[in-house]
Structure formats: structure tokens, C-alpha cells
Design a protein around this motif. Structure first.
Motif, PDB file in Angstrom:
ATOM      1  N   ARG A   1     -14.531  10.081  96.775  1.00  0.00           N
ATOM      2  CA  ARG A   1     -13.495  10.724  95.964  1.00  0.00           C
ATOM      3  C   ARG A   1     -13.393  10.097  94.572  1.00  0.00           C
ATOM      4  O   ARG A   1     -13.302  10.806  93.578  1.00  0.00           O
ATOM      5  CB  ARG A   1     -12.148  10.606  96.681  1.00  0.00           C
ATOM      6  CG  ARG A   1     -11.435  11.883  96.838  1.00  0.00           C
ATOM      7  CD  ARG A   1     -10.141  11.674  97.620  1.00  0.00           C
ATOM      8  NE  ARG A   1     -10.111  12.463  98.815  1.00  0.00           N
ATOM      9  CZ  ARG A   1      -9.883  13.764  98.823  1.00  0.00           C
ATOM     10  NH1 ARG A   1      -9.677  14.403  97.706  1.00  0.00           N
ATOM     11  NH2 ARG A   1      -9.860  14.421  99.944  1.00  0.00           N
ATOM     12  N   GLU A   2     -13.403   8.766  94.515  1.00  0.00           N
ATOM     13  CA  GLU A   2     -13.255   8.094  93.219  1.00  0.00           C
ATOM     14  C   GLU A   2     -14.488   8.282  92.348  1.00  0.00           C
ATOM     15  O   GLU A   2     -14.375   8.489  91.138  1.00  0.00           O
ATOM     16  CB  GLU A   2     -12.953   6.606  93.409  1.00  0.00           C
ATOM     17  CG  GLU A   2     -12.629   5.863  92.134  1.00  0.00           C
ATOM     18  CD  GLU A   2     -11.423   6.426  91.363  1.00  0.00           C
ATOM     19  OE1 GLU A   2     -11.307   6.105  90.163  1.00  0.00           O
ATOM     20  OE2 GLU A   2     -10.602   7.190  91.914  1.00  0.00           O
TER      21      GLU A   2
ATOM     22  N   SER B   1     -15.732  17.937  91.545  1.00  0.00           N
ATOM     23  CA  SER B   1     -14.868  18.045  92.721  1.00  0.00           C
ATOM     24  C   SER B   1     -15.239  16.972  93.738  1.00  0.00           C
ATOM     25  O   SER B   1     -16.370  16.470  93.750  1.00  0.00           O
ATOM     26  CB  SER B   1     -15.006  19.428  93.356  1.00  0.00           C
ATOM     27  OG  SER B   1     -16.254  19.532  94.019  1.00  0.00           O
ATOM     28  N   HIS B   2     -14.288  16.644  94.605  1.00  0.00           N
ATOM     29  CA  HIS B   2     -14.540  15.570  95.565  1.00  0.00           C
ATOM     30  C   HIS B   2     -15.631  15.933  96.573  1.00  0.00           C
ATOM     31  O   HIS B   2     -16.219  15.054  97.185  1.00  0.00           O
ATOM     32  CB  HIS B   2     -13.255  15.135  96.279  1.00  0.00           C
ATOM     33  CG  HIS B   2     -12.703  16.138  97.220  1.00  0.00           C
ATOM     34  ND1 HIS B   2     -11.860  17.136  96.813  1.00  0.00           N
ATOM     35  CD2 HIS B   2     -12.887  16.298  98.548  1.00  0.00           C
ATOM     36  CE1 HIS B   2     -11.536  17.877  97.853  1.00  0.00           C
ATOM     37  NE2 HIS B   2     -12.146  17.399  98.919  1.00  0.00           N
TER      38      HIS B   2
ATOM     39  N   ARG C   1     -14.249  11.824  91.081  1.00  0.00           N
ATOM     40  CA  ARG C   1     -13.199  11.948  90.060  1.00  0.00           C
ATOM     41  C   ARG C   1     -13.681  11.402  88.721  1.00  0.00           C
ATOM     42  O   ARG C   1     -13.547  12.056  87.687  1.00  0.00           O
ATOM     43  CB  ARG C   1     -11.936  11.191  90.512  1.00  0.00           C
ATOM     44  CG  ARG C   1     -10.736  11.384  89.583  1.00  0.00           C
ATOM     45  CD  ARG C   1      -9.560  10.528  90.004  1.00  0.00           C
ATOM     46  NE  ARG C   1      -9.730   9.118  89.696  1.00  0.00           N
ATOM     47  CZ  ARG C   1      -9.660   8.588  88.476  1.00  0.00           C
ATOM     48  NH1 ARG C   1      -9.434   9.345  87.421  1.00  0.00           N
ATOM     49  NH2 ARG C   1      -9.815   7.297  88.293  1.00  0.00           N
TER      50      ARG C   1
END
Length: 190
Positions: free
Chosen positions: A24-25, A33-34, A28
Motif C-alpha cells: 500500500r505504501e 492504486s494499491h 501510494r
């Protein structure tokens, strides 16, 4: 996009350490998108391995440069091992997050991305030098013991334990002691 995700991961591990490397990071910070990283990296492990591969490639390049310099000065195997230890410990100190990721094989068990083909030649180089210095011994075991000693030195130094226990943060005397213990005392300089 694949390279962008890896570059983002490298920057993130340098800035915040291996624990910050979530899918996710990375997504980001890469501005996607994740779920996007899954298109290029089927698993989180694959992405972490690709990031670690960059670290091993950089360390290998530093070792190769040190070898070229050793060739120019006609350095012997002991001097080459000493140089390799300085390169290794310098990398550990200067690229802390990457160094931690590179040696977390519990996180990097994927063999699909060729990580071992990047990491194992570095150890083979050390083992070859140890074999030159200690013919007739199990060079792989001796090199493994020396590497474990150096890795412990890098970790203890980073955590502040080395200076707490010994009163010194200078790795040089500890490196000399480790080399003498694993390779025998250095020849006196003339």
C-alpha cells in the motif's frame, strides 16, 4: 511501472527502513492504486525481492570497484579481504534500511526473481579469498563464520550496543580481531 515501483521501494527503504515496505505504501508513493503493484509483482515477496536485488547489485558494484583498485595496487588476498570488510561495513552503515532488507531471507525466500544469483556471488568472492589465505581448510565454513562476525558487528554498531559494551564505536579493532580469529594473524608489514 515495474521500475517505478522498485525505485519507489528503494527510496522508501532508505528513508524509513524495511518495516515501511508495505504494498500500500509503495503504491501510494508511486502514485498508483494499491492494487496496481500486483500486475507486475504477483506477491509482496516478489516486490521486496526486486528491491533487495537493487541493494545487492549496488553492493556488488562497490566490491567490484574495490577489486579493480586492489588489482591496480597488486593487493594480496588478506588486503582484499580487509577491503571487502570495509566495503561491507560501509554499506551497512550508509544504507541501513536496504542492508536490513537484503539479509532478511525470511522475507525474501522467492527464487523466481534471481535474487540468489545476485547475492551469492558476493559470498563466493569472500570464500575464494579465504581459500587463498587458508588452503586445505573448509573455506566456505570459515568465510561463513567471518561473515557472521562482520554482520554481527554491523548490527551491534547500528543498535549502539557495541559502543555501550566496549566504549568504542570504531569498527577497525573489532575487524582486525575478527580477521585474525578467522584467518590467522596478519603478516607484519615491512
Amino acid at each position: 511501472m515495474r521500475e517505478r515501483l522498485v525505485r519507489t521501494g528503494v527510496a522508501l527503504v532508505d528513508a524509513e527502513g524495511a518495516q515501511a515496505l508495505t504494498l500500500r505504501e509503495i503504491a501510494r508513493r508511486a502514485g498508483v492504486s494499491h492494487g496496481a503493484p500486483r500486475r507486475w509483482f504477483p506477491t509482496h515477496l516478489d516486490l521486496l525481492s526486486a528491491i533487495a536485488r537493487e541493494g545487492f547489485a549496488e553492493l556488488a558494484a562497490r566490491v567490484a570497484e574495490a577489486d579493480r583498485e586492489a588489482d591496480r595496487t597488486d593487493a594480496g588476498p588478506r588486503e582484499r579481504v580487509e577491503t571487502l570488510t570495509r566495503v561491507y561495513l560501509g554499506y551497512a552503515a550508509g544504507r541501513r534500511g536496504m542492508y536490513e532488507l537484503m539479509f532478511r531471507h525470511d522475507l525474501l525466500e522467492s527464487g523466481r526473481l534471481g535474487l540468489r544469483e545476485t547475492s551469492l556471488p558476493l559470498f563466493a568472492r569472500l570464500a575464494a579469498l579465504v581459500a587463498e589465505l587458508r588452503p586445505g581448510t573448509d573455506a566456505v565454513t570459515a568465510a561463513g563464520a567471518l561473515w557472521a562476525n562482520l554482520h554481527g558487528l554491523a548490527q551491534l554498531r547500528h543498535w549502539g550496543s557495541l559502543s555501550l559494551a566496549t566504549g568504542s564505536d570504531d569498527p577497525a579493532p573489532f575487524v582486525r580481531a575478527a580477521l585474525d580469529a578467522h584467518l590467522g594473524p596478519a603478516e607484519p608489514t615491512r
